[in-house]
Scaffold this active site. Structure first.
Site, PDB file in Angstrom:
ATOM      1  N   HIS A 175      56.309  73.195 -19.829  1.00 56.63           N
ATOM      2  CA  HIS A 175      55.797  72.218 -18.847  1.00 56.63           C
ATOM      3  C   HIS A 175      54.361  72.539 -18.439  1.00 56.63           C
ATOM      4  O   HIS A 175      53.945  72.221 -17.319  1.00 56.63           O
ATOM      5  CB  HIS A 175      56.686  72.150 -17.594  1.00 56.63           C
ATOM      6  CG  HIS A 175      58.147  72.075 -17.901  1.00 56.63           C
ATOM      7  ND1 HIS A 175      58.807  70.887 -18.122  1.00 56.63           N
ATOM      8  CD2 HIS A 175      59.074  73.055 -18.078  1.00 56.63           C
ATOM      9  CE1 HIS A 175      60.079  71.125 -18.394  1.00 56.63           C
ATOM     10  NE2 HIS A 175      60.264  72.446 -18.381  1.00 56.63           N
TER      11      HIS A 175
ATOM     12  N   SER B 187      25.732  68.792 -24.698  1.00 56.17           N
ATOM     13  CA  SER B 187      25.632  67.510 -24.015  1.00 56.17           C
ATOM     14  C   SER B 187      24.164  67.160 -23.905  1.00 56.17           C
ATOM     15  O   SER B 187      23.321  68.022 -23.694  1.00 56.17           O
ATOM     16  CB  SER B 187      26.253  67.618 -22.627  1.00 56.17           C
ATOM     17  OG  SER B 187      25.715  66.619 -21.785  1.00 56.17           O
TER      18      SER B 187
ATOM     19  N   LYS C 239      26.681  72.629 -21.028  1.00 54.93           N
ATOM     20  CA  LYS C 239      27.954  72.335 -21.691  1.00 54.93           C
ATOM     21  C   LYS C 239      28.045  72.846 -23.132  1.00 54.93           C
ATOM     22  O   LYS C 239      27.078  72.820 -23.877  1.00 54.93           O
ATOM     23  CB  LYS C 239      28.192  70.809 -21.711  1.00 54.93           C
ATOM     24  CG  LYS C 239      28.309  70.169 -20.352  1.00 54.93           C
ATOM     25  CD  LYS C 239      29.658  70.415 -19.683  1.00 54.93           C
ATOM     26  CE  LYS C 239      30.782  69.689 -20.363  1.00 54.93           C
ATOM     27  NZ  LYS C 239      31.040  68.356 -19.859  1.00 54.93           N
TER      28      LYS C 239
ATOM     29  N   ASN D 265      30.827  71.688 -25.826  1.00 53.24           N
ATOM     30  CA  ASN D 265      31.974  70.785 -25.922  1.00 53.24           C
ATOM     31  C   ASN D 265      32.780  70.981 -27.210  1.00 53.24           C
ATOM     32  O   ASN D 265      32.207  71.188 -28.266  1.00 53.24           O
ATOM     33  CB  ASN D 265      31.501  69.330 -25.848  1.00 53.24           C
ATOM     34  CG  ASN D 265      30.943  68.989 -24.481  1.00 53.24           C
ATOM     35  OD1 ASN D 265      31.335  69.586 -23.477  1.00 53.24           O
ATOM     36  ND2 ASN D 265      30.019  68.041 -24.444  1.00 53.24           N
TER      37      ASN D 265
ATOM     38  N   GLU E 108      38.557  67.531 -30.418  1.00 52.74           N
ATOM     39  CA  GLU E 108      38.732  66.214 -29.775  1.00 52.74           C
ATOM     40  C   GLU E 108      38.753  65.094 -30.815  1.00 52.74           C
ATOM     41  O   GLU E 108      39.583  64.178 -30.750  1.00 52.74           O
ATOM     42  CB  GLU E 108      37.623  65.965 -28.757  1.00 52.74           C
ATOM     43  CG  GLU E 108      37.801  66.772 -27.486  1.00 52.74           C
ATOM     44  CD  GLU E 108      36.624  66.665 -26.524  1.00 52.74           C
ATOM     45  OE1 GLU E 108      36.673  67.335 -25.490  1.00 52.74           O
ATOM     46  OE2 GLU E 108      35.664  65.929 -26.811  1.00 52.74           O
TER      47      GLU E 108
END
Ligand code: ARG
Length: 466
Positions: free
Chosen positions: A162, A283, A289, A291, A296
């Site tokens: 969970h 970014s 950043k 990323n 993704e």
């Protein structure tokens, strides 16, 4: 073009009018199915050789076809081949060029054959090679994950259920979970390849042919395990494309789950891992950043492959036997699935080799969630308490640790004894992260020694694959 462009269309003899340009564009597949050219030539050569062996085609025609095909292959490879929309698809483009090069021999190639069994053969030949390439890439990714698992076989991290800290596991153990998924994917691809590897040629348009063909010898030359039993099924079956895409969708699903974890683990909130700069992106507005664009995108591309699977299933569901032009729509989803899966696996194999873990962060997280509570309950059971009662005692221990703002392992012996007469100083040993890991010492468990043994087994299994 003139009104009746009969000389240019392989099938336009019975038509009184030229085909509308819009229809030509709508029905042509050469823009994408030219990708099958190598398989198309390979299949045509095997067919022509069989015709010659059977005395259906003169030896001189076969020689002309063979030399013409050598030239065509060179032209396509060098980019000088003039693909023509008017010739509809890869098959007619190549046949037309062959006839231009060698004359009537080229026109005889199609004896005892139809584009229906031709295309069914081409896709199988093509997909067979692509499956082998993807299986190899799956192996590379497994290999990278196994190396990582070996390196981090004893590195403790929180295992989650969970998405809440549950019990300690090792990072190596976690990586090997993905190795198991990809091993099943490997087996699924092999299974799909075996079922697919039957020769459709000989089915002709749908009912077979009146010529005395020898299908078995064509099957052998092309490396098929045998011939497709039924001519109607041979030309219309696209199960193999669906099976492959289903296997690919599962591969992507596994990559997507891994991606989700990498994204979480790389986020500063977790800070469990870093991947090399070469696999991260910046970014354009926020200079701080880094990323995780690759995971993704992989997560996103999974949707696209799932879509292709549904597309192919839907393509087939309403088709009566045997061949229908609908089948031409099998190619783009199949090609895109191949490209997406192959690109994704290749980049993941390289990226996973750059993963560096941050053991302090993982340890700190494992210590936060009372992750060894089950170990304490198990100890009480071993000391004679029924499990449900043990669960209750440990729940009180957790509440006590929360009150004292400490971990279970920090509870004093007197605190433990107050919770149950079966608890004393010796209970603290099972509350350490290392104690918890080492205690799960059976096949499939997370004890570091078991993880190392599992690494060895996974490596051996991988080495045994063709
Ligand atoms: N381009 C066609 C396809 O991909 C080849 C088979 C065409 N056959 C036919 N009878 N129109 O399915």
């Amino acid at each position: 073009m003139s009104d009746k462009d009969g000389a240019n269309k392989a099938w336009s003899g019975r038509f009184a009018e030229a085909v509308d340009d819009r229809v030509k564009r709508y029905t042509a597949s050469v823009g994408f199915d030219r990708r099958l050219w190598r398989a198309d030539i390979q299949g045509s050569l095997a067919h022509a050789r069989m015709l010659a062996r059977q005395g259906i085609l003169p030896a001189s025609d076969l020689a002309a076809i063979e030399s013409g095909m050598v030239q065509i292959a060179q032209e396509i490879e060098s980019g000088s081949f003039a693909w023509n929309l008017d010739d509809e698809d890869v098959h007619l483009n190549i046949e037309k060029r062959l006839t231009a090069l060698v004359g009537d021999a080229g026109k005889r190639l199609h004896t005892g054959r139809s584009r229906n069994d031709q295309v069914a053969t081409d896709i199988r030949l093509f997909l067979r090679d692509e499956i082998d390439r993807i299986a190899k890439l799956l192996g590379d990714l497994q290999s990278a994950l196994i190396d990582l698992a070996e390196r981090e076989a004893g590195t403790v991290m929180p295992g989650f259920t969970h998405l809440q800290v549950a019990q300690p596991v090792t990072f190596g153990h976690h990586m090997l979970a993905y190795v198991e998924m990809f091993a099943r994917d490997h087996a699924r691809l092999a299974d799909c390849r075996t079922r697919m590897n039957r020769l459709p040629l000989g089915a002709a348009a749908l009912a077979g042919t009146t010529f005395a063909i020898d299908r078995e010898s064509v099957a052998r030359e092309l490396g098929f395990d045998g011939v497709a039993e039924n001519s109607l099924d041979a030309v219309s079956d696209r199960d193999f494309a669906i099976e492959f895409t289903a296997a690919a969708a599962l591969i992507m699903t596994h990559v997507s789950r891994l991606s989700e974890e990498l994204i979480l683990w790389m986020s500063p909130r977790f800070g469990f891992i870093a991947i090399a700069d070469g696999f991260c992106t910046g970014s354009s507005i926020m200079p701080q950043k880094r990323n995780p664009d690759v995971p993704e995108l992989a997560r996103g591309k999974t949707g696209r492959v799932n879509g292709h699977l549904i597309g192919l299933l839907t393509l087939m569901k309403g088709q009566p036997l045997a061949y229908n032009k609908d089948n031409q729509e099998d190619k783009e989803p199949l090609f895109d699935t191949i490209d997406t899966v192959a690109d994704t696996l290749a980049i993941f194999a390289a990226m996973m080799a750059t993963v560096r873990v941050v053991p302090q962060r993982m340890r700190a997280a494992a210590l936060e969630g009372f992750s060894t509570a089950t170990d304490l309950a198990d100890l009480l059971v071993k000391r004679g308490l029924p499990f449900r009662d043990a669960h209750e005692v440990v729940a009180r221990a957790v509440r006590r640790a929360e009150e004292l703002r400490c971990g279970l392992e920090d509870l004093a012996a007197t605190e433990l004894a107050a919770l149950s007469p079966k608890l004393d100083e010796s209970a603290r040993a099972v509350l350490s992260l290392e104690g918890s890991l080492a205690a799960r010492n059976h096949v499939g468990g997370t004890a570091p020694d078991q993880v190392r043994a599992a690494v060895a087994r996974a490596r051996a299994r991988l080495a045994r694959l063709p």
